[in-house]
Scaffold this motif. Structure first.
Motif, PDB file in Angstrom:
ATOM      1  N   ALA A   1       0.828  -1.210   0.000  1.00 35.74           N
ATOM      2  CA  ALA A   1       0.000   0.000   0.000  1.00 35.74           C
ATOM      3  C   ALA A   1       0.862   1.260   0.000  1.00 35.74           C
ATOM      4  CB  ALA A   1      -0.924   0.000   1.213  1.00 35.74           C
ATOM      5  N   PHE A   2       2.101   1.141   0.480  1.00 34.54           N
ATOM      6  CA  PHE A   2       3.008   2.287   0.516  1.00 34.54           C
ATOM      7  C   PHE A   2       3.373   2.760  -0.891  1.00 34.54           C
ATOM      8  CE2 PHE A   2       7.330   4.102   0.915  1.00 34.54           C
ATOM      9  CZ  PHE A   2       7.039   5.157   1.775  1.00 34.54           C
ATOM     10  N   LEU A   3       3.227   1.897  -1.885  1.00 32.74           N
ATOM     11  CA  LEU A   3       3.513   2.296  -3.266  1.00 32.74           C
ATOM     12  C   LEU A   3       2.622   3.463  -3.700  1.00 32.74           C
ATOM     13  CD1 LEU A   3       3.946  -1.176  -5.015  1.00 32.74           C
ATOM     14  CD2 LEU A   3       5.720   0.549  -4.651  1.00 32.74           C
ATOM     15  N   LEU A   4       1.336   3.405  -3.321  1.00 36.04           N
ATOM     16  CA  LEU A   4       0.437   4.514  -3.647  1.00 36.04           C
ATOM     17  C   LEU A   4       0.842   5.782  -2.913  1.00 36.04           C
ATOM     18  CD1 LEU A   4      -3.085   2.808  -3.716  1.00 36.04           C
ATOM     19  CD2 LEU A   4      -1.626   3.442  -5.640  1.00 36.04           C
ATOM     20  N   THR A   5       1.423   5.631  -1.738  1.00 34.08           N
ATOM     21  CA  THR A   5       1.907   6.795  -1.005  1.00 34.08           C
ATOM     22  C   THR A   5       3.092   7.427  -1.726  1.00 34.08           C
ATOM     23  OG1 THR A   5       1.190   5.780   1.065  1.00 34.08           O
ATOM     24  CG2 THR A   5       2.744   7.611   1.228  1.00 34.08           C
ATOM     25  N   VAL A   6       3.985   6.586  -2.241  1.00 35.24           N
ATOM     26  CA  VAL A   6       5.127   7.102  -3.019  1.00 35.24           C
ATOM     27  C   VAL A   6       4.626   7.833  -4.255  1.00 35.24           C
ATOM     28  CG1 VAL A   6       7.146   6.427  -4.385  1.00 35.24           C
ATOM     29  CG2 VAL A   6       6.697   5.324  -2.190  1.00 35.24           C
ATOM     30  N   LEU A   7       3.706   7.199  -4.970  1.00 28.32           N
ATOM     31  CA  LEU A   7       3.130   7.824  -6.166  1.00 28.32           C
ATOM     32  C   LEU A   7       2.484   9.159  -5.822  1.00 28.32           C
ATOM     33  CD1 LEU A   7       1.017   5.858  -8.783  1.00 28.32           C
ATOM     34  CD2 LEU A   7       0.440   8.183  -8.153  1.00 28.32           C
ATOM     35  N   GLY A   8       1.728   9.161  -4.738  1.00 30.33           N
ATOM     36  CA  GLY A   8       1.037  10.386  -4.342  1.00 30.33           C
ATOM     37  C   GLY A   8       1.981  11.468  -3.877  1.00 30.33           C
ATOM     38  N   PHE A   9       3.053  11.101  -3.185  1.00 31.72           N
ATOM     39  CA  PHE A   9       4.018  12.090  -2.692  1.00 31.72           C
ATOM     40  C   PHE A   9       4.695  12.806  -3.853  1.00 31.72           C
ATOM     41  CE2 PHE A   9       8.287  13.282  -1.247  1.00 31.72           C
ATOM     42  CZ  PHE A   9       7.954  14.093  -0.168  1.00 31.72           C
ATOM     43  N   ILE A  10       5.092  12.069  -4.875  1.00 32.15           N
ATOM     44  CA  ILE A  10       5.694  12.689  -6.060  1.00 32.15           C
ATOM     45  C   ILE A  10       4.668  13.551  -6.779  1.00 32.15           C
ATOM     46  CG2 ILE A  10       6.787  12.229  -8.281  1.00 32.15           C
ATOM     47  CD1 ILE A  10       8.533  11.548  -5.879  1.00 32.15           C
ATOM     48  N   ASP A  11       3.449  13.043  -6.853  1.00 27.34           N
ATOM     49  CA  ASP A  11       2.361  13.754  -7.524  1.00 27.34           C
ATOM     50  C   ASP A  11       2.070  15.100  -6.863  1.00 27.34           C
ATOM     51  OD1 ASP A  11       0.373  14.210  -9.298  1.00 27.34           O
ATOM     52  OD2 ASP A  11      -0.940  12.587  -8.646  1.00 27.34           O
ATOM     53  N   ILE A  12       2.248  15.169  -5.532  1.00 28.30           N
ATOM     54  CA  ILE A  12       1.972  16.404  -4.795  1.00 28.30           C
ATOM     55  C   ILE A  12       2.780  17.569  -5.354  1.00 28.30           C
ATOM     56  CG2 ILE A  12       2.312  17.549  -2.561  1.00 28.30           C
ATOM     57  CD1 ILE A  12       1.592  14.902  -1.230  1.00 28.30           C
ATOM     58  N   PHE A  13       4.052  17.308  -5.649  1.00 31.96           N
ATOM     59  CA  PHE A  13       4.929  18.376  -6.129  1.00 31.96           C
ATOM     60  C   PHE A  13       4.830  18.562  -7.640  1.00 31.96           C
ATOM     61  CE2 PHE A  13       6.781  16.686  -2.229  1.00 31.96           C
ATOM     62  CZ  PHE A  13       6.909  17.838  -1.485  1.00 31.96           C
TER      63      PHE A  13
ATOM     64  N   GLY B   1      11.788  -2.078  -8.363  1.00 34.89           N
ATOM     65  CA  GLY B   1      11.368  -1.635  -9.696  1.00 34.89           C
ATOM     66  C   GLY B   1      10.021  -0.942  -9.670  1.00 34.89           C
ATOM     67  N   LEU B   2       9.105  -1.426  -8.839  1.00 35.09           N
ATOM     68  CA  LEU B   2       7.792  -0.794  -8.729  1.00 35.09           C
ATOM     69  C   LEU B   2       7.893   0.593  -8.081  1.00 35.09           C
ATOM     70  CD1 LEU B   2       5.503  -3.785  -7.679  1.00 35.09           C
ATOM     71  CD2 LEU B   2       5.653  -2.661  -9.905  1.00 35.09           C
ATOM     72  N   VAL B   3       8.824   0.764  -7.143  1.00 33.97           N
ATOM     73  CA  VAL B   3       9.022   2.079  -6.530  1.00 33.97           C
ATOM     74  C   VAL B   3       9.512   3.079  -7.567  1.00 33.97           C
ATOM     75  CG1 VAL B   3      10.409   3.379  -4.861  1.00 33.97           C
ATOM     76  CG2 VAL B   3       9.421   1.176  -4.207  1.00 33.97           C
ATOM     77  N   VAL B   4      10.481   2.655  -8.399  1.00 35.16           N
ATOM     78  CA  VAL B   4      10.983   3.542  -9.463  1.00 35.16           C
ATOM     79  C   VAL B   4       9.859   3.878 -10.439  1.00 35.16           C
ATOM     80  CG1 VAL B   4      12.588   3.714 -11.402  1.00 35.16           C
ATOM     81  CG2 VAL B   4      13.334   2.682  -9.245  1.00 35.16           C
ATOM     82  N   PHE B   5       9.057   2.877 -10.779  1.00 36.85           N
ATOM     83  CA  PHE B   5       7.924   3.145 -11.673  1.00 36.85           C
ATOM     84  C   PHE B   5       6.979   4.171 -11.072  1.00 36.85           C
ATOM     85  CE2 PHE B   5       3.375   2.046 -12.043  1.00 36.85           C
ATOM     86  CZ  PHE B   5       3.151   2.503 -13.331  1.00 36.85           C
ATOM     87  N   CYS B   6       6.655   4.028  -9.785  1.00 34.18           N
ATOM     88  CA  CYS B   6       5.724   4.946  -9.128  1.00 34.18           C
ATOM     89  C   CYS B   6       6.268   6.376  -9.113  1.00 34.18           C
ATOM     90  CB  CYS B   6       5.426   4.487  -7.704  1.00 34.18           C
ATOM     91  SG  CYS B   6       4.353   3.042  -7.616  1.00 34.18           S
ATOM     92  N   ILE B   7       7.590   6.534  -9.028  1.00 33.12           N
ATOM     93  CA  ILE B   7       8.184   7.876  -9.038  1.00 33.12           C
ATOM     94  C   ILE B   7       7.940   8.553 -10.385  1.00 33.12           C
ATOM     95  CG2 ILE B   7      10.375   9.139  -9.002  1.00 33.12           C
ATOM     96  CD1 ILE B   7      11.356   7.125  -6.902  1.00 33.12           C
ATOM     97  N   PHE B   8       8.269   7.862 -11.473  1.00 31.91           N
ATOM     98  CA  PHE B   8       8.109   8.472 -12.794  1.00 31.91           C
ATOM     99  C   PHE B   8       6.638   8.567 -13.197  1.00 31.91           C
ATOM    100  CE2 PHE B   8      12.568   7.241 -13.018  1.00 31.91           C
ATOM    101  CZ  PHE B   8      13.119   8.371 -13.623  1.00 31.91           C
ATOM    102  N   PHE B   9       5.866   7.583 -12.798  1.00 31.25           N
ATOM    103  CA  PHE B   9       4.430   7.666 -13.078  1.00 31.25           C
ATOM    104  C   PHE B   9       3.812   8.840 -12.325  1.00 31.25           C
ATOM    105  CE2 PHE B   9      -0.046   6.715 -12.417  1.00 31.25           C
ATOM    106  CZ  PHE B   9      -0.449   6.297 -13.668  1.00 31.25           C
ATOM    107  N   GLY B  10       4.254   9.068 -11.091  1.00 28.19           N
ATOM    108  CA  GLY B  10       3.731  10.190 -10.310  1.00 28.19           C
ATOM    109  C   GLY B  10       4.021  11.527 -10.947  1.00 28.19           C
ATOM    110  N   ILE B  11       5.224  11.679 -11.524  1.00 25.94           N
ATOM    111  CA  ILE B  11       5.569  12.939 -12.193  1.00 25.94           C
ATOM    112  C   ILE B  11       4.660  13.172 -13.393  1.00 25.94           C
ATOM    113  CG2 ILE B  11       7.370  14.151 -13.476  1.00 25.94           C
ATOM    114  CD1 ILE B  11       9.429  12.661 -11.756  1.00 25.94           C
ATOM    115  N   SER B  12       4.551  12.160 -14.253  1.00 24.21           N
ATOM    116  CA  SER B  12       3.747  12.319 -15.466  1.00 24.21           C
ATOM    117  C   SER B  12       2.260  12.433 -15.148  1.00 24.21           C
ATOM    118  CB  SER B  12       3.992  11.144 -16.410  1.00 24.21           C
ATOM    119  OG  SER B  12       3.643   9.914 -15.788  1.00 24.21           O
TER     120      SER B  12
END
Length: 465
Positions: free
Chosen positions: A264-276, A320-331
């Protein structure tokens, strides 16, 4: 309060670009957070629902799909309600519906009942809040509108960061039924946000009666605009794949053997990047040299999102999923910040309430197809790689539609004069020439040269005016 006049955006009212607009922006921030984060956050309950009702991935994916379909598909209904009753009353009713749906879902005994309560009732309530909040934001901001859209859109990742771990915590402590009941109580905050949507009222002119609205409840003339049609088609294709990765990334991690809380923390990573990413994208889109090219920036953000999905298909472990969530969050943040700003720029303030409803209706079909199609593909192959490839291909296609269509179809249209230039030209037409060199005595002699003959008025310039 209320009435269609409220949301007409009276011609005598200038967007404050501040003041009470910051309170409206905060309300829009909260509403956007609930509307977009909720369909993703409920995915943490999917494993429990599958065990409870003995269903598969595609069956649980329908919950998020129906939520999003109601959020999008009821767009014209929201437009009619807003133009008829005003934003604030519609949002108050929507907040009650959103809460009632989740509370009722906690007592459900079958997955069909969950579809009707969480999907239909809560989805309708969120829709009746989401669209009016964007309309009010458009009323209150003009010059700072890209930045305001970016800040309001940041509500989605902020709430995703909070709701995803909160949902997991509630499920572990109270079960999915207790979690749904508490989330239903949280949704009552939508009513508080509705109270912040104070309508703009034009200053009363001496001797003038109350303003009357002549706007249609649903303005279909927007379909005559090629830019709007192109945007609607591209956005509909984009939505086919845009929501697939956030819905399945948690289940993907759990399937790899990752603990539930860590997944579930993956969505938090995605959301944290998305915030900025969202405020940053809004700030960039608001720059003077960038704002005229916001459509191309939006197309690039979709292209970037599609590439992130394709790269995510190669992930084979948690890192790998964490890295994906970072770039997905930006886009994803770029797309979220720009999608409604571009639509506002295409159709303008007065047609936005109808345009957004029609666009959301077209996207609703894609929302119903997107996540369930990914679930069906997963049930058939049991390989998450194919699901992410499907999502990436659909988003990439949408970016090419918007880019090529705008370049070849819209760009070649005759350039329309800017409003300021058009006003100046009109003023010149009505202004008498300064250096005409005409003698006033000659003009007077001309006007009196032909008197009335036999009761017939001779049409001189004087009588014509």
């Amino acid at each position: 309060m209320g009435g269609a006049v409220v949301d007409e955006g009276p011609t005598g009212v200038k967007a404050p670009d501040g003041g009470w607009g910051w309170a409206v922006l905060f309300g829009c921030f909260v509403i956007t957070g609930f509307s977009y984060a909720f369909p993703k956050a409920v995915s943490v309950f999917f494993k429990e629902l599958m065990r409870e009702f003995g269903i598969g991935y595609s069956d649980t994916a329908w919950i998020s799909s129906i939520l999003l379909a109601m959020l999008y598909g009821t767009g014209p209904l929201c437009s009619v309600c807003v133009n008829r009753f005003g934003c604030r009353p519609v949002m108050l009713v929507g907040g009650l519906f959103a809460s009632l749906g989740m509370v009722a879902a906690s007592f459900c005994r079958s997955i069909i009942q969950v579809y009707l309560t969480t999907g239909v009732i809560t989805g309708l309530g969120l829709a009746l809040n989401f669209q009016p909040s964007l309309i009010m934001l458009n009323r209150y901001f003009s010059k700072r509108r890209p930045m305001a859209n970016g800040l309001a859109a940041a509500g989605s990742p902020v709430f995703l960061c909070a709701l995803s771990p909160l949902g997991q915590l509630l499920q572990d402590r109270y079960g999915w039924r207790g979690g749904f009941l508490i989330l239903g109580g949280l949704l009552l905050n939508c009513c508080v946000c509705a109270a912040l949507m104070r309508p703009l009222v034009a200053a009363a002119q001496p001797g003038s009666g109350p303003p009357r609205s002549s706007r249609r409840l649903l303005d279909l003339s927007v379909f005559r605009d090629r830019g709007f049609v192109l945007y609607a088609v591209a956005a509909s294709v984009m939505v086919l794949g845009l929501f697939i990765p956030p819905v399945f990334v948690v289940s993907y991690a759990k399937d790899l053997g990752v603990p539930d809380t860590k997944a579930a923390f993956l969505l938090t990573v995605l959301g944290f990047i998305d915030i900025f990413a969202r405020p940053a994208a809004g700030f960039v889109a608001g720059l003077g040299k960038v704002r005229p090219y916001s459509v191309y920036l939006f197309s690039f953000s979709m292209f970037f999102n599609g590439l992130a999905d394709l790269a995510g298909s190669t992930a084979g472990d948690y890192g790998g999923l964490v890295v994906f969530c970072i770039f997905f969050g930006i886009s994803y943040g770029m797309v979220g910040a720009l999608q409604f700003e571009v639509l506002m720029a295409i159709v303008g303030t007065h047609k936005f309430s109808s345009a957004i409803g029609l666009v959301l209706l077209m996207e609703a079909v894609a929302v119903l197809i997107g996540p369930p199609s990914g679930g069906k593909l997963l049930d058939a192959t049991h390989v998450y790689k194919y699901v992410f490839i499907l999502a990436g291909a659909e988003v990439l296609t949408s970016s090419l539609i918007l880019l090529l269509g705008n370049f070849f179809c819209i760009r070649k249209k005759p350039k329309e004069p800017q409003p300021e230039v058009a006003a100046a030209e009109e003023e010149k037409l009505h202004k008498p020439p300064a250096d005409s060199g005409v003698d006033l005595r000659e003009v007077e002699h001309f006007l009196k040269a032909e008197p009335e003959k036999n009761g017939e008025v001779i049409h001189t310039p004087e009588t014509s005016v």
